[in-house]
Design a protein around this motif. Structure first.
Motif, mmCIF file in Angstrom:
data_model
loop_
_atom_site.group_PDB
_atom_site.id
_atom_site.type_symbol
_atom_site.label_atom_id
_atom_site.label_comp_id
_atom_site.label_asym_id
_atom_site.label_seq_id
_atom_site.Cartn_x
_atom_site.Cartn_y
_atom_site.Cartn_z
ATOM 1 N N GLN A 106 29.110 43.839 27.496
ATOM 2 C CA GLN A 106 28.753 44.574 26.248
ATOM 3 C C GLN A 106 27.310 44.555 26.319
ATOM 4 O OE1 GLN A 106 31.034 45.805 24.674
ATOM 5 N NE2 GLN A 106 32.535 45.068 26.142
ATOM 6 N N PRO A 152 36.799 44.857 29.619
ATOM 7 C CA PRO A 152 36.371 46.014 28.876
ATOM 8 C C PRO A 152 34.824 45.968 28.805
ATOM 9 C CG PRO A 152 38.007 44.619 27.717
ATOM 10 C CD PRO A 152 37.957 43.846 29.059
ATOM 11 N N GLY A 153 34.274 47.049 29.072
ATOM 12 C CA GLY A 153 32.931 47.166 29.314
ATOM 13 C C GLY A 153 32.410 47.202 30.594
ATOM 14 N N PRO A 167 41.513 40.791 26.567
ATOM 15 C CA PRO A 167 41.780 42.005 26.683
ATOM 16 C C PRO A 167 41.663 42.771 27.763
ATOM 17 C CG PRO A 167 39.776 41.654 25.593
ATOM 18 C CD PRO A 167 40.185 40.233 25.632
ATOM 19 N N GLU A 176 41.048 46.644 29.817
ATOM 20 C CA GLU A 176 40.866 48.036 29.796
ATOM 21 C C GLU A 176 41.367 48.746 30.939
ATOM 22 O OE1 GLU A 176 36.894 49.517 27.212
ATOM 23 O OE2 GLU A 176 36.788 49.333 29.517
ATOM 24 N N THR A 177 41.855 50.242 30.650
ATOM 25 C CA THR A 177 42.237 50.832 32.149
ATOM 26 C C THR A 177 41.560 52.215 31.908
ATOM 27 O OG1 THR A 177 44.147 51.876 30.657
ATOM 28 C CG2 THR A 177 44.686 49.721 31.852
#
Length: 292
Positions: free
Chosen positions: A165, A193-194, A284, A286-287
């Protein structure tokens, strides 16, 4: 940090303090010891990635946790390493498994560790000789090297999540695994994520050599790696890292760390990588690829 095949051949003829490590390993095989015995650089010692370059652990630790300093030192002494030696590592996979040994030894304070650019294919292409069998098992004298506790930046799960992030966290896996199109090994598909997709294979030329430093730097800057991450020595603090890298289990991530270092950056490595992250249900996923 790179050495060409003919340069290594010359060193082996003129110096007695050069140690060569054969780090052949591929996910799913074939087994490295058999390939080593069939033909290796003369004087090279075989290194077992699974048992010597990784420690034991639970799934939540990832598939290749870092070995303890004591375990790595015992292995390095078995390989014949002494303080002050020049260590050259190679594989038959464009350096993607040998980079694990390169990174671990640098992390343990060994200053002069080189990757054979182009790997064993470059040695063969130069017409240089190969040895067979395992003469090193009988001729290598135990080493006396003293390793340090880790000196390179390392990320845990919290630091990896934060860096994705606030800086650039690069995912060195193939794009399909990053996107979550497929996941043949780990329990969940996708990416942190990120994180930014940056397959480590794209750091190589068609013949398996690293691309020139200027090309690598341009690639990483285009991906969002900040010039603030420029290398300035062996940083101990992870809090100042502006670029980090992970892969499936921390092996090819070391190869991307090598490419980043060639480009002049000081990367932090997330050893647990996706194999750890995907085994933690509270993390978490992400895709897809937001940059596509």
């Amino acid at each position: 940090m790179l050495i060409e095949a003919d340069e290594l051949a010359a060193l082996l003829q003129t110096r007695s303090d050069v140690r060569v490590l054969d780090v052949r390993w591929k996910l799913g095989g074939p087994p490295g010891p058999g390939e080593y015995r069939a033909g290796h650089i003369p004087g090279a010692v075989y290194v077992d990635l699974e048992s010597e370059l990784a420690g034991p652990g639970e799934p939540a630790d990832g598939r290749h946790p870092l070995p303890t300093r004591g375990a790595l030192q015992a292995a390095a002494r078995r390989w014949g390493l002494r303080d002050g030696d020049t260590v050259v590592v190679y594989d038959d996979l464009a350096g993607m498994s040998a980079a694990r040994a390169w990174w671990l030894l640098r992390h343990a304070g060994v200053r002069d560790v080189l990757l054979l650019d182009g790997a064993l294919a470059a040695w063969r292409a130069a017409g240089l000789p190969l040895a067979t069998g395992d003469p090193a098992a009988e001729t290598v004298r135990p080493g006396t090297v003293t390793l340090s506790d880790g000196v390179l930046p390392v990320l845990d799960t919290d630091a990896a999540a934060a860096l994705a992030q606030t800086g650039a966290l690069l995912d060195a896996r193939a794009s399909a695994r990053y996107r979550g199109d497929s996941e043949p090994i780990d329990p969940r598909a996708g990416h942190i994520p990120g994180a930014i997709s940056a397959p480590t294979a794209d750091n190589l030329t068609l013949d398996g050599h690293f691309r020139p430093a200027v090309e690598l730097r341009a690639r990483f800057e285009a991906l969002g790696v900040s010039a603030d991450g420029t290398a300035g020595g062996m940083a101990r603090e992870t809090a100042t890292a502006t670029v980090g890298v992970y892969c499936g289990s921390g092996v090819t991530a070391a190869h991307e760390a090598a490419a980043l270092t060639i480009a002049g950056f000081a990367p932090a490595l997330y050893p647990g990588s996706w194999s750890q992250w995907s085994n933690l249900p509270d993390r978490p996923v992400e895709t897809g690829d937001p940059r596509a």
